[in-house]
Enzyme design. Structure first.
Site, short mmCIF file in Angstrom:
data_model
loop_
_atom_site.label_atom_id
_atom_site.label_comp_id
_atom_site.label_asym_id
_atom_site.label_seq_id
_atom_site.Cartn_x
_atom_site.Cartn_y
_atom_site.Cartn_z
N LYS A 164 0.83 -1.21 0.00
CA LYS A 164 0.00 0.00 0.00
C LYS A 164 0.86 1.26 0.00
O LYS A 164 0.59 2.19 -0.73
CB LYS A 164 -0.93 0.03 1.23
CG LYS A 164 -1.93 -1.10 1.28
CD LYS A 164 -2.99 -0.87 2.36
CE LYS A 164 -2.43 -0.83 3.77
NZ LYS A 164 -1.83 -2.08 4.23
N ARG A 222 -9.45 0.76 9.47
CA ARG A 222 -9.00 -0.62 9.64
C ARG A 222 -10.02 -1.45 10.39
O ARG A 222 -9.79 -2.64 10.60
CB ARG A 222 -7.71 -0.60 10.46
CG ARG A 222 -6.45 -0.91 9.65
CD ARG A 222 -5.34 -0.87 10.65
NE ARG A 222 -4.13 -1.50 10.31
CZ ARG A 222 -3.08 -0.91 9.76
NH1 ARG A 222 -3.16 0.32 9.34
NH2 ARG A 222 -1.96 -1.57 9.62
N ARG A 226 11.29 -6.89 4.49
CA ARG A 226 11.17 -5.45 4.28
C ARG A 226 12.18 -4.69 5.14
O ARG A 226 12.42 -5.03 6.29
CB ARG A 226 9.75 -5.00 4.61
CG ARG A 226 9.55 -3.51 4.43
CD ARG A 226 8.12 -3.17 4.25
NE ARG A 226 7.40 -3.15 5.51
CZ ARG A 226 6.14 -2.75 5.62
NH1 ARG A 226 5.47 -2.39 4.55
NH2 ARG A 226 5.54 -2.75 6.79
N ARG A 255 11.79 -2.64 10.58
CA ARG A 255 10.83 -2.11 11.56
C ARG A 255 10.59 -3.18 12.61
O ARG A 255 10.48 -4.36 12.27
CB ARG A 255 9.50 -1.83 10.84
CG ARG A 255 9.32 -0.41 10.42
CD ARG A 255 8.15 -0.24 9.49
NE ARG A 255 6.87 -0.74 10.00
CZ ARG A 255 5.71 -0.60 9.35
NH1 ARG A 255 5.67 0.03 8.19
NH2 ARG A 255 4.60 -1.06 9.85
N ARG A 260 -0.08 -9.23 13.04
CA ARG A 260 -0.69 -8.16 12.25
C ARG A 260 -1.59 -8.73 11.15
O ARG A 260 -2.63 -8.16 10.84
CB ARG A 260 0.40 -7.28 11.62
CG ARG A 260 1.08 -6.39 12.66
CD ARG A 260 2.36 -5.79 12.12
NE ARG A 260 2.14 -4.86 11.04
CZ ARG A 260 3.04 -4.60 10.09
NH1 ARG A 260 4.20 -5.20 10.09
NH2 ARG A 260 2.78 -3.73 9.16
P1 AMP Z 1 0.91 0.30 9.14
O1 AMP Z 1 2.14 1.07 8.90
O2 AMP Z 1 -0.29 0.83 8.40
O3 AMP Z 1 1.09 -1.19 8.93
O4 AMP Z 1 0.53 0.50 10.70
C1 AMP Z 1 1.42 0.13 11.72
C2 AMP Z 1 0.68 0.01 13.04
O5 AMP Z 1 0.08 1.26 13.39
C3 AMP Z 1 -0.45 -1.00 13.09
O6 AMP Z 1 0.01 -2.32 13.31
C4 AMP Z 1 -1.28 -0.46 14.26
O7 AMP Z 1 -0.66 -0.76 15.50
C5 AMP Z 1 -1.17 1.04 14.05
N1 AMP Z 1 -2.23 1.55 13.14
C6 AMP Z 1 -2.07 2.09 11.91
N2 AMP Z 1 -3.24 2.45 11.39
C7 AMP Z 1 -4.19 2.12 12.30
C8 AMP Z 1 -5.61 2.21 12.33
N3 AMP Z 1 -6.33 2.70 11.30
N4 AMP Z 1 -6.24 1.77 13.46
C9 AMP Z 1 -5.57 1.27 14.51
N5 AMP Z 1 -4.23 1.13 14.53
C10 AMP Z 1 -3.53 1.54 13.43
#
Ligand code: AMP
Length: 213
Positions: free
Chosen positions: A13, A88, A127, A160, A171
């Site tokens: 994404k 989400r 990654r 990360r 996740r």
């Molecule tokens: P991402 O970089 O989008 O994979 O997000 C990394 C982490 O941020 C996720 O595993 C969640 O802990 C938190 N996070 C990101 N977006 C959301 C969301 N819309 N709702 C809740 N937690 C989020």
């Protein structure tokens, strides 16, 4: 254009978002990036959300929604935005819908980037990201020219914490349980555009842009 990028962690994404915002000239709003920046800068929000990110759990809906609206209400989002990683959960989608209605706005499209689970695990575990500028790499698919050093800004490239295998599996499970139902939700709203996230990056961006025309 008011767009959402939906898809499991590791679907690409962020990479697609970078390509799309260049062509569409709209801001890229990634909740994950916002949370990570706050953690890095040790803000109050950062302290509040750190343990959720470390463990791959979702930040509570109310807090996440507030953070998103703070951002969407800024001037540069007036003519459009690309949401990446939000919503989400169904309650987040409902809160977004309500906020948009209150502002007389509506979504144009929800791009669902589809990738199978075994591919996701391989992608996420390999990654790497630049500590400084956030550029992303993959040890097998898109390595840095010099090992461990960012091609863009020469800073250190790291894994990360939440890309470590155990957190990755968590996740993906969180995605399956809480985020996947959004595909049906937005299908019912007539907004879904499903694309194959295993296609080459630029080909896929082209396909999405064509579909948005
Ligand atoms: P991402 O970089 O989008 O994979 O997000 C990394 C982490 O941020 C996720 O595993 C969640 O802990 C938190 N996070 C990101 N977006 C959301 C969301 N819309 N709702 C809740 N937690 C989020």
């Amino acid at each position: 254009m008011k767009l959402i990028l939906l898809g499991p962690p590791g679907a690409g994404k962020g990479t697609q978002a970078a390509n799309l915002i260049n062509s569409l000239n709209i801001p890229h709003i990634s909740t994950g990036d916002i949370f990570r920046a706050n953690i890095k800068n040790e803000t109050e929000l950062g302290k509040e959300v750190k343990s959720y990110l470390d463990e791959g759990r979702l930040v509570p809906d109310e807090l996440t929604t507030r953070v998103v609206w703070d951002r969407l209400d800024q001037e540069d989002c007036k003519d459009g935005f690309l949401l990446d990683g939000f919503p989400r959960t169904i309650p987040q989608a409902e809160a977004l819908k309500q906020g948009l209605v209150e502002r007389g706005l509506k979504l144009d499209r929800v791009i669902n980037v589809d990738v199978e689970k075994d591919v996701l695990v391989k992608r996420l575990a390999g990654r790497r990201v630049c500590k400084n500028c956030g550029a992303t790499y993959h040890v097998a698919g898109k390595p840095t020219k010099v090992e461990g050093i960012c091609d863009v800004c020469n800073s250190e490239v790291i894994q990360r914490d939440d890309d470590k295998e155990e957190t990755v599996l968590n996740r993906i499970e969180v995605y399956e349980n809480q985020t996947k139902p959004l595909i049906d939700y937005y299908t019912e709203e007539g907004l879904i555009l499903t694309v194959d996230g295993t296609k080459p990056i630029d080909e896929l961006s082209g396909e999405i842009l064509d579909a948005l025309k």
